[in-house]
Design an enzyme around this catalytic site. Structure first.
Site, PDB file in Angstrom:
ATOM      1  CG  HIS A   1      -3.811  -3.939  12.081  1.00 21.63           C
ATOM      2  ND1 HIS A   1      -2.818  -4.615  11.408  1.00 21.63           N
ATOM      3  CD2 HIS A   1      -3.352  -2.668  12.221  1.00 21.63           C
ATOM      4  CE1 HIS A   1      -1.814  -3.788  11.148  1.00 21.63           C
ATOM      5  NE2 HIS A   1      -2.103  -2.604  11.647  1.00 21.63           N
TER       6      HIS A   1
ATOM      7  NE  ARG B   1      -2.959  -7.765   7.721  1.00 15.68           N
ATOM      8  CZ  ARG B   1      -3.603  -8.006   8.852  1.00 15.68           C
ATOM      9  NH1 ARG B   1      -4.278  -9.131   9.008  1.00 15.68           N
ATOM     10  NH2 ARG B   1      -3.589  -7.131   9.846  1.00 15.68           N
TER      11      ARG B   1
ATOM     12  CE  LYS C   1      -0.469  -0.113   5.017  1.00 15.49           C
ATOM     13  NZ  LYS C   1      -1.124   0.577   6.087  1.00 15.49           N
TER      14      LYS C   1
ATOM     15  NE  ARG D   1      -6.174   0.784  11.272  1.00 15.85           N
ATOM     16  CZ  ARG D   1      -4.990   0.543  10.723  1.00 15.85           C
ATOM     17  NH1 ARG D   1      -4.080   1.505  10.677  1.00 15.85           N
ATOM     18  NH2 ARG D   1      -4.688  -0.638  10.227  1.00 15.85           N
TER      19      ARG D   1
ATOM     20  CE1 TYR E   1      11.637  32.150   1.828  1.00 14.52           C
ATOM     21  CE2 TYR E   1      11.881  29.760   1.824  1.00 14.52           C
ATOM     22  CZ  TYR E   1      11.517  30.937   1.184  1.00 14.52           C
ATOM     23  OH  TYR E   1      11.040  30.882  -0.095  1.00 14.52           O
TER      24      TYR E   1
ATOM     25  CB  CYS F   1      13.526  26.070   0.863  1.00 16.34           C
ATOM     26  SG  CYS F   1      14.701  27.209   1.601  1.00 16.34           S
ATOM     27  CG  MET F   2       8.095  23.579  -1.849  1.00 19.53           C
ATOM     28  SD  MET F   2       6.884  24.512  -2.812  1.00 19.53           S
ATOM     29  CE  MET F   2       5.967  25.338  -1.548  1.00 19.53           C
ATOM     30  CG  ASP F   3      11.110  23.927  -4.655  1.00 19.97           C
ATOM     31  OD1 ASP F   3      10.223  23.060  -4.656  1.00 19.97           O
ATOM     32  OD2 ASP F   3      10.890  25.145  -4.751  1.00 19.97           O
TER      33      ASP F   3
HETATM   34  C1  LIG Z   1      -4.131  -3.918   7.960  1.00 21.35           C
HETATM   35  C2  LIG Z   1      -2.646  -3.885   7.898  1.00 21.35           C
HETATM   36  N1  LIG Z   1      -1.957  -5.043   7.811  1.00 21.35           N
HETATM   37  C3  LIG Z   1      -0.597  -5.055   7.759  1.00 21.35           C
HETATM   38  C4  LIG Z   1       0.139  -3.892   7.791  1.00 21.35           C
HETATM   39  C5  LIG Z   1       1.648  -3.955   7.738  1.00 21.35           C
HETATM   40  O1  LIG Z   1       2.198  -3.472   8.929  1.00 21.35           O
HETATM   41  P1  LIG Z   1       3.782  -3.270   9.087  1.00 21.35           P
HETATM   42  O2  LIG Z   1       4.163  -2.288   8.056  1.00 21.35           O
HETATM   43  O3  LIG Z   1       3.949  -2.746  10.464  1.00 21.35           O
HETATM   44  O4  LIG Z   1       4.407  -4.602   8.874  1.00 21.35           O
HETATM   45  C6  LIG Z   1      -0.536  -2.675   7.897  1.00 21.35           C
HETATM   46  C7  LIG Z   1       0.243  -1.431   7.952  1.00 21.35           C
HETATM   47  O5  LIG Z   1      -0.088  -0.436   8.483  1.00 21.35           O
HETATM   48  C8  LIG Z   1      -1.960  -2.670   7.949  1.00 21.35           C
HETATM   49  O6  LIG Z   1      -2.646  -1.520   8.037  1.00 21.35           O
END
Ligand SMILES: Cc1ncc(COP(=O)(O)O)c(C=O)c1O
Length: 382
Positions: A163, A219, A36, A134, A263, A310-312
Site C-alpha cells: 500500500h 484497488r 469497505k 501499517r 447550545y 446538535c446531535m439531531d
Molecule cells: C489496502 C487498501 N487498498 C486500497 C484502498 C483504496 O484507496 P483509495 O480510496 O485512496 O482509492 C485502501 C483505502 O484506504 C486500502 O486501505
C-alpha cells in the site's frame, strides 16, 4: 410509516460510470473495487451489486464481517479482505469464499489447518510493507518469511500486495521508491521458490497516475464514489459524485434581533431573521465543526449554518427566503439547482478529508438508491 426526510441518495449509474472510467485508466489491469466501510458510506450491498453489474470481478472489504455480509446478500465476485484475519476468523473466511490478505505466519497456520481438514486449498494475498508502516511483512523479513511458507502447503499465495503512503501528492518520488521495493519483494518471493502471479499496489491516485511497476490489479476506492483522494488532486478521468446528502426544513420561524440560536448561544441574530431548523445533526454525520461555519443549499442558494450543530438538529439562517416553508429540500452535500456543495468542501469546513465525511454518514440515514425500484428505494445503510 413515513420517514424523516433526511437521506442519502446514491446514484448507482454514477458509480458504474466512475468504475468504467477507472477501468479505462487501469488498461489491462484488473480493477478491484474497494467497498469497505459500507462502500465508503454509500451502502455496500447495493454498490457491490451495481459494481458487479458494471463488470467488477473483485471487491475489497476491510474485515471478514463485511465480506460475510456481502456473501449473505448474494454477492458472488471474488472478495479480498484487505486488513486480514483476526484470531478465529479463518473458518468464516473460507466458508464464505473470502480471500484474506495475510502478513502473519499465525494466519497461515490457521488457514493451513482448516484447508487440510476440508481437503481444499486456501488462497491468500500476502502483504508486504514497503513504507506505509501499517500492516505487512517488512521487506527485510520477507526472504525468511517466504522460506517458512513451505510449512503451509495448502495455503496458496495467489497475490502479493503493498500500500502506498502518499500517491496523491505532487511529488511521486516516495511512491516510486515504494514500487521499486515492491518489485524487490516479488523477486524475493520468486527466489524463495514462491513466485506470485498477481501483484497490486495502486489505490485511486496511483491508478489514474498510471504509476509504473508490474502489476496485474489496481484497488481504487474513493474515486469510485466520485470524490478525490486530496483537494488539489487532478483526477484526470471524468468523475461523477455518487452521494447526495439531503434533508428538508422541519421548522421555520421569524425571530427578532438578539435571539440566541442553539447550545451555548454562540450565534445571536443581529437583525430580524428567519431561522430554519433541519432534522439532521452530528449523529447523522454532520460534524459539530460545521457550527457557525458550514453551509447548506436551499432553493439552489447557500444558507449559513448558525449556532452549534446538535446531535439531531441543525439551524440555518434563511432570512433570504421570508416565505420559506416546512418541508423544503435542504442539501448538505450534492447539487441543487445551480448550486453544489462537494464532499470536499464539506470536509474542508470540518477540517478533515472526504473519506471521513462520506463514511461518517451514519446508519441512521437511509440510503435511497437511484435509479431505484421499490426494492432498493429505502434500503438502509448496511
Ligand atoms: C489496502 C487498501 N487498498 C486500497 C484502498 C483504496 O484507496 P483509495 O480510496 O485512496 O482509492 C485502501 C483505502 O484506504 C486500502 O486501505
Amino acid at each position: 410509516m413515513n420517514q424523516r426526510p433526511t437521506r442519502a441518495e446514491i446514484d448507482l449509474d454514477a458509480l458504474a460510470a466512475n468504475y468504467r472510467a477507472l477501468q479505462e485508466a487501469a488498461g489491462e489491469r484488473e480493477v478491484l473495487a474497494v467497498v469497505k466501510a459500507n462502500a465508503y458510506g454509500h451502502g455496500a450491498v447495493a454498490c457491490s451489486r451495481a459494481l458487479e453489474e458494471a463488470g467488477a470481478r473483485w471487491l475489497g472489504v476491510a474485515i471478514v464481517e463485511e465480506g460475510v455480509a456481502l456473501r449473505e446478500a448474494g454477492v458472488s465476485a471474488r472478495i479480498l479482505v484487505l486488513n486480514g484475519l483476526f484470531d478465529g476468523q479463518a473458518e468464516a473466511c473460507l466458508a464464505h469464499d473470502l480471500t484474506p490478505v495475510v502478513y502473519r505466519l499465525e494466519s497461515f497456520a490457521d488457514l493451513q489447518a482448516l484447508a487440510s481438514s476440508r481437503g481444499e486449498k486456501a488462497r491468500v494475498h500476502l502483504k508486504v510493507d514497503t513504507g506505509m508502516g501499517r500492516v505487512g511483512v517488512p521487506l527485510g523479513d520477507l526472504p525468511a518469511f517466504a522460506a517458512d511458507l513451505k510449512r503451509y502447503p495448502e495455503v496458496e499465495v495467489e497475490g502479493l500486495l503493498t500500500h502506498l503512503a502518499d500517491a496523491d501528492i505532487r511529488d511521486l518520488d516516495y511512491s516510486r521508491e515504494q514500487v521499486a521495493r515492491f518489485g524487490r519483494a516479488a523477486e524475493a518471493m520468486a527466489a524463495a521458490g514462491r513466485p506470485v502471479p498477481l501483484r497490486h499496489f495502486a489505490n485511486s491516485a496511483a491508478t489514474v497516475r498510471r504509476l509504473g511497476g508490474e502489476a496485474g490489479m489496481v484497488r481504487p476506492g474513493i474515486m469510485l464514489y466520485g470524490a478525490r483522494p486530496a483537494p488539489d488532486f487532478d483526477p484526470s478521468v471524468p468523475l461523477r459524485p455518487v452521494m447526495r446528502f439531503l434533508t428538508a426544513t422541519a421548522y421555520v420561524k421569524r425571530v427578532p434581533p438578539g435571539s440566541p440560536v442553539s447550545y451555548g448561544r454562540t450565534f445571536v441574530t443581529k437583525r430580524e431573521s428567519v431561522i430554519a431548523t433541519l432534522p439532521v445533526g452530528y449523529a447523522d454525520g454532520v460534524p459539530r465543526k460545521l457550527s457557525n461555519r458550514g453551509e447548506v443549499l436551499v432553493r439552489g442558494r447557500r444558507l449559513p449554518i448558525v449556532g452549534r450543530v446538535c446531535m439531531d438538529l441543525t439551524m440555518v439562517d434563511a432570512t433570504d427566503f421570508p416565505d420559506l416553508a416546512v418541508g423544503e429540500e435542504a442539501v448538505l452535500i450534492g447539487a441543487q439547482g445551480d448550486g453544489r456543495i462537494s464532499a470536499e468542501e464539506f470536509a474542508g469546513w470540518a477540517e478533515t478529508i472526504d473519506y471521513e465525511i462520506l463514511c461518517g454518514v451514519s446508519s441512521r440515514v437511509p440510503r435511497v438508491y437511484l435509479p431505484g425500484d421499490e426494492a432498493t428505494a429505502c434500503e438502509s445503510s448496511s
